[in-house]
Design a protein around this motif. Structure first.
Motif, PDB file in Angstrom:
ATOM      1  N   LEU A 471      40.388 -54.245  36.211  1.00  0.00           N
ATOM      2  CA  LEU A 471      40.596 -53.011  36.955  1.00  0.00           C
ATOM      3  C   LEU A 471      39.399 -52.098  36.713  1.00  0.00           C
ATOM      4  N   CYS A 493      46.563 -55.298  33.579  1.00  0.00           N
ATOM      5  CA  CYS A 493      45.245 -55.676  34.038  1.00  0.00           C
ATOM      6  C   CYS A 493      44.533 -56.400  32.902  1.00  0.00           C
ATOM      7  N   PHE A 496      39.804 -52.907  31.656  1.00  0.00           N
ATOM      8  CA  PHE A 496      39.805 -51.618  32.350  1.00  0.00           C
ATOM      9  C   PHE A 496      38.459 -50.941  32.158  1.00  0.00           C
ATOM     10  N   ILE A 512      47.904 -49.121  28.947  1.00  0.00           N
ATOM     11  CA  ILE A 512      47.642 -50.312  29.746  1.00  0.00           C
ATOM     12  C   ILE A 512      48.207 -51.538  29.044  1.00  0.00           C
ATOM     13  N   ASN A 542      37.287 -52.258  27.600  1.00  0.00           N
ATOM     14  CA  ASN A 542      38.196 -51.216  28.066  1.00  0.00           C
ATOM     15  C   ASN A 542      37.600 -49.856  27.698  1.00  0.00           C
TER      16      ASN A 542
END
Length: 573
Positions: A471, A493, A496, A512, A542
């Motif tokens: 994502l 996801c 990120f 998340i 992330n």
């Protein structure tokens, strides 16, 4: 800026975050006089230590005759660990005479209550210690309250006193009658008594959990000042035509109407008769209504009594008939997420395309497969340069497809194109396509005024993939320069990334969920980075990189917050 008029400086400092007001206090005498009231206007105490420091500050101020306690108008205690005696609390009351609201719970006895009623002369919202002595509190402070939140049993007792005159609560504008755990409930007689005591009330909230009781209908007078009615808990077993009749006759000028249906006894009350006056008839009679909120999300059976007293088919007809029979600008329909209406003609969405096109706020919690006209606005693939239907007035949009049609994924680009004036967007229980939405393809959309984005329980999937997939929200944030609040809760996801070093947020909230749906990712937050070098996903999978965040909530996913810079050779320094 030092040469600006006082009024301009005051307006600028009113938008300054609280933690930065401290620096403004020492600029000069003018700024000190302006920033000091703003700093002490609202006090939040979340630890015993902070309360002790605050109390010492008040005592020091009194000794030096500066009296900063006079500037305190709102007190909020956020921790049950903050405890003190009656005398200590009385001291706090004495040092803050201009308090308007206080949310602290403290037992108050008759011998102590006089201290508070004599000192807090400007209190406008009923504090949580009101139930200890309703007679004295109502008789001495009732005339100055503007907001009261109290249980029905307390109001029963308060209204039984001879001291409660017809205009006892002459300044009250908002009354919230809370639900009792006992057998006491709100009836028509109590409502009538409260309306006589509160002639200027504009907002009323009460629960319907019992029968309405007897009322002399010939003596009923309307409440012309009341424009907002909220029923946070409606038990269909307790509902009757008398409730419909009362709402219809008592509140002819309603502009905002909200009902949450209770899930209590949803199976045992399904056989109750349909009332002579359904809620749809009541709603249709409200000619001034601009906001309507209906929540049946807890009702899992569409044959339950809640749907009988509502009559959704008639309501749908009233919403969509031409010529238009209403002036709604905000509509919310929370219907069951796991059932279908078998008695609906062809559509599951309550509001049709013409109605939605006239709304500024729309919320829909579930869809049926027959609603292709609305689903096609958001689902991939993107077949045309722009949407066929455009909701030019829509400002707030909340949509929850309930993970239906799993092979279809929402195209956020298509959704933003269909609502060019959208400011607040919430997507819940849906899948986002990684190839077609703004996370990957933004060639046809260069700017959007979106300010709040909330993604909850979504899964990121590319075409022909079960996901979760990466994502990347970088390009989405870049085309929304006014995006101020970003919330990602329980999103599945693989990785990120949000790499917008010049963007500022007032709030970021992230939780998340990783690959297997159980483990949480670790998130790195990078602030105050002046370089334009892109963040490497391989080293930090992330990452949120932005200029500043006023309030950040990482929950279980937060790893480290870096106030450092990102160097071109991909190293932290």
């Amino acid at each position: 800026m030092l040469k600006l008029p006082n009024e301009i400086v005051q307006l600028i400092l009113s938008y300054t975050p609280r933690e930065k007001l401290v620096a403004c206090l020492v600029v000069n005498r003018l700024w000190h006089s302006i920033a000091l009231p703003l700093f002490y206007h609202w006090i939040d105490l979340d630890t015993p230590k902070r309360y002790e420091v605050f109390l010492r500050c008040l005592l020091y101020s009194k000794v030096n005759k500066s009296f900063v306690g006079n500037l305190v108008e709102h007190l909020r205690f956020h921790s049950p660990d903050i405890r003190f005696t009656h005398e200590e609390f009385a001291q706090l009351v004495e040092l803050t005479p201009n308090v308007l609201t206080c949310n602290y719970t403290v037992p108050v006895y008759k011998k102590h209550n006089q201290r508070f009623t004599n000192r807090w002369k400007k209190l406008t919202r009923l504090p949580k210690w009101h139930e200890d002595d309703p007679e004295r509190l109502m008789s001495s402070l009732g005339h100055q309250f503007t907001h009261i939140a109290a249980k029905s049993i307390f109001l029963h007792v308060a209204c039984s006193f001879a001291l409660i005159k017809a205009d006892r609560f002459c300044n009250l504008t908002t009354l919230e009658i809370q639900k009792d755990s006992c057998t006491s409930h709100t009836g028509l007689s109590l409502l009538e008594t409260l309306h006589r005591a509160c002639p200027n009330m504009t907002t009323l909230s009460f629960h319907i959990t019992g029968q309405p009781g007897y009322l002399d209908w010939d003596a009923l007078l309307p409440a012309p000042s009341l424009t907002s009615l909220i029923i946070p808990n409606l038990n269909a077993a307790a509902y009757s035509s008398d409730w419909s009749k009362y709402i219809q006759l008592k509140y002819p000028h309603l502009m905002h109407f909200s009902i949450n249906f209770s899930a209590v006894n949803i199976h045992t009350v399904a056989t109750i008769p349909i009332p002579a006056i359904t809620l749809s008839s009541v709603i249709a009679s409200m000619t001034r209504l601009v906001s309507l909120h209906l929540d049946l999300e807890l009702i899992s059976n569409t044959s339950a009594a809640a749907f009988k007293i509502l009559d959704p088919v008639s309501l749908q007809r009233w919403l969509n008939d031409e010529p238009r029979q209403h002036s709604l600008s905000s509509f919310s329909w929370h219907c069951p997420g796991n059932r279908h209406f078998t008695n609906f003609d062809s559509t599951y969405t309550m509001a049709g395309p013409t109605t939605i096109g006239q709304l500024r706020s729309f919320r829909q919690s579930a869809f049926h497969g027959s609603d292709e006209w609305l689903l096609d606005l958001m689902y991939v693939p993107l077949q045309e340069p722009g949407p066929v239907i455009t909701f030019s007035r829509l400002v707030t949009f909340y949509i929850d497809p309930g993970m239906r049609n799993g092979n279809r994924r929402i195209n956020v680009l298509k959704l933003l194109q269909s609502a060019p004036a959208l400011l607040n967007l919430t997507l819940r229980n849906c899948s986002i396509d990684g190839d077609q939405d703004p996370l990957e393809n933004l060639d046809t959309l260069h700017y959007h005024p979106l300010q709040t984005l909330h993604l909850c329980r979504i899964i990121v999937c590319k075409a022909h993939s079960d996901g979760p997939d990466p994502l990347d929200m970088t390009r989405l944030v870049n085309i929304c320069p006014h995006l101020d609040q970003l919330m990602l809760h329980e999103c599945r996801c693989q990785t990120f990334l949000l790499d917008s070093p010049q963007h500022t947020f007032s709030r970021v909230s992230v939780s998340i969920i990783h690959l297997d749906g159980t483990s949480y990712t670790k998130l790195t937050l990078v602030l105050d980075d002046d370089t334009n070098a892109p963040v490497s996903n391989s080293l930090f999978p992330n990452v949120i990189r932005c200029k500043s965040v006023d309030h950040f909530d990482g929950g279980k996913c937060m790893d480290t917050i870096f106030h450092r810079r990102w160097s071109p050779d991909k190293k932290w320094y």
